[in-house]
Design a protein around this motif. Structure first.
Motif, short mmCIF file in Angstrom:
data_model
loop_
_atom_site.label_atom_id
_atom_site.label_comp_id
_atom_site.label_asym_id
_atom_site.label_seq_id
_atom_site.Cartn_x
_atom_site.Cartn_y
_atom_site.Cartn_z
N PRO A 467 44.36 51.62 65.29
CA PRO A 467 45.24 50.82 64.24
C PRO A 467 45.09 51.46 62.90
O PRO A 467 45.90 51.16 61.88
CB PRO A 467 44.12 49.53 64.34
N ARG A 476 56.27 45.45 68.63
CA ARG A 476 55.20 44.42 68.62
C ARG A 476 55.86 42.98 69.11
O ARG A 476 56.70 42.66 69.13
CB ARG A 476 54.93 44.23 66.90
N TYR A 481 46.99 46.59 69.34
CA TYR A 481 47.00 46.29 67.97
C TYR A 481 47.18 45.09 67.89
O TYR A 481 47.04 44.51 66.70
CB TYR A 481 48.39 47.07 67.69
N ASP A 482 47.79 44.08 68.73
CA ASP A 482 47.69 42.56 68.77
C ASP A 482 46.89 42.35 69.62
O ASP A 482 47.36 42.56 70.94
CB ASP A 482 49.18 42.32 68.78
#
Length: 503
Positions: A467, A476, A481-482
């Motif tokens: 990140p 995304r 990252y999420d």
């Protein structure tokens, strides 16, 4: 098909970090042409089953050490030569098949999806009827555009990549078998493609450990199903910022239901296991790793300097870690704990060392000529322990003893993966206290040598803290990252037909 098919071989391979300031130029690919291409692969030599099964025609292949983005001019130069050589082959014989020998994570200045672009240019020469088989690294990226233009596509099933040659041989065998298949077989094989919104580094997806071990153990079972020719899982490449960077499953075969179900099984297992992927070894800051190594009784103790790993795309000349190692009081005296540091490029330092000779005490400056984003050049004073000429990557290597640390300096960057990389320099890695290596997960010989090891989370172009690198172009949401998804991703396999059109 009657007689032996004519198969051309072409491809460029380079794993490139877009977060490194380094640039990869044409000579780094060490291009092989014509017969040199056949000589590269023992399984294609005359007298072998595959060598005798087809007429193999080398165009051009190039395999560069991982690094920074490929200069556009260099790509165009090599791609142009591939096209010229493909035209020459076509003018002398019919081309029935192409082995597309690539890695899958090559980034080129001003271009997305470089491998698909290269294949499209080749397709314009060889035409839509030629059967194409691509072999890739499991850390490559498989876009829909690439799948459209291939007929067969597979990748390694082991990380570290102990099955590299086996995979390439499989890609060629599948190609020959298809070209020699009974005339009654219904056209081109089907390809079930599943993009998975996961992008993890190789150090969290090694097939030595779970869950990647069990994930990849599913592949042979899927492949053994009637109606399936090949099954493959790509982890993807985490240190580049293109829309194609994510995990992918592709299952190839002749039965639509079988390839679809096989791809669905692999993709769902991957997604369901996403929270279980961990680093292949215990991690810590560089200082934490050194502290642990010094108090441990395990010898040799290996520490991975992971952020500047030259075999993942790092520039190889980040000085951040070495500066801090040499600053530790434990290593200041030659009687301190013995350590090896591999390695740091320093062309000017090498010149000074060559002039002085073994045994001399010199002061040299090295590093940060390419990647100076994390620290500047480092100046060291030490005794010259050894010098070696002629390495394929480093060209010239030297060892400088600074306190109790034996620092390997090189003219050009080089990975240190094998025991002989050290013993050729009059070093004994099995008999020192600590070995620092610019690497992520340990390659097999290093893994076997290490009594214990830690992975240091250090800065560089292949930083393990994904990140903080700052991806902006990947799709995304993307794990990790999420961490929360509004809804589960659609992992329905897509049957991708052959298409010679740009997408």
């Amino acid at each position: 098909m009657l007689g032996r098919p004519n198969i051309a071989i072409a491809g460029l391979a380079c794993e490139t970090s877009t977060f490194s300031p380094a640039r990869t130029l044409a000579p780094a690919f060490h291009p092989r042409r014509g017969k040199e291409v056949i000589d590269e692969y023992a399984f294609l030599h005359p007298g072998t089953p595959l060598g005798n099964s087809a007429n193999w025609h080398g165009a051009l292949i190039g395999h560069a050490l991982p690094g920074g983005i490929v200069a556009r001019e260099s790509f165009e130069k090599l791609a142009s030569e591939i096209i010229t050589r493909m035209i020459e082959i076509k003018n002398t014989t019919s081309i029935d098949g192409l082995w597309f020998d690539i890695h899958g994570a090559m980034c080129v200045e001003g271009m997305d999806d470089a491998e698909a672009e290269l294949l499209q240019r080749i397709r314009k020469i060889i035409g839509p009827d030629v059967i194409v088989s691509a072999s890739m690294d499991l850390h490559g990226n498989v876009s829909q555009r690439l799948v459209h233009q291939t007929d067969l596509i597979t990748c390694y099933r082991m990380a570290p990549h102990e099955d590299e040659q086996e995979t390439k041989e499989r890609a060629c065998k599948n190609l020959v078998d298809m070209l020699k298949s009974p005339a009654g077989r219904p056209g081109r094989p089907l390809k079930a493609w599943v993009p998975i919104p996961i992008l993890l580094p190789g150090e969290q997806t090694s097939t030595r450990i779970e869950p990647a071990k069990s994930l990849y153990e599913l592949v042979p079972g899927v492949e053994a199903t009637d109606g399936i020719l090949d099954a493959a899982i790509w982890v993807g490449y985490a240190w580049a910022d293109e829309p194609r960077n994510h995990a992918v499953v592709v299952v190839t075969g002749w039965n639509a239901d079988c390839v679809t179900e096989g791809a669905k099984k692999l993709a769902n297992y991957f997604w369901d296991a996403r929270r279980d992927f961990k680093f292949v070894a215990p991690t810590g800051s560089l200082m934490e790793c050194i502290d642990s190594a010094l108090v441990s009784s395990s010898r040799p103790f290996f520490i991975s300097d992971s952020g500047d790993n030259p075999t993942a795309g790092g520039a190889g000349d980040v000085t951040w870690s070495l500066d801090r190692i040499l600053g530790r009081p434990e290593f200041k005296s030659s009687s301190g704990p013995t350590a090896i540091y591999a390695s740091l490029p320093g062309p000017q330092a090498i010149e000074t060392i060559l002039k002085a000779g073994i045994g001399a005490v010199v002061t040299v400056t090295a590093g940060a000529e390419v990647d100076d984003l994390h620290d500047g050049p480092i100046t060291m004073t030490g005794r010259i322990h050894s010098i070696r000429h002629g390495d394929k990557d480093a060209v010239v290597e030297a060892v400088l003893q600074v306190g109790s640390v034996f620092v390997i300096l090189t003219k050009l960057r080089k990975p240190y993966h094998r025991e002989h990389d050290f013993t050729r320099l009059n070093l004994a890695p099995r008999h020192v206290d600590i070995v620092f290596v610019k690497i992520g997960y340990l390659e097999p010989e290093l893994f076997d040598m290490a009594s214990d090891w830690l992975l240091a989370l250090t800065p560089g172009g292949v930083d393990q803290d994904l990140p903080r690198l700052g991806h902006v172009r990947i799709h995304r949401p993307m794990w990790p990252y999420d961490r929360e998804f509004a809804e589960a991703p659609d992992l329905t396999p897509q049957l991708i037909p052959f298409s010679n059109e740009a997408l």
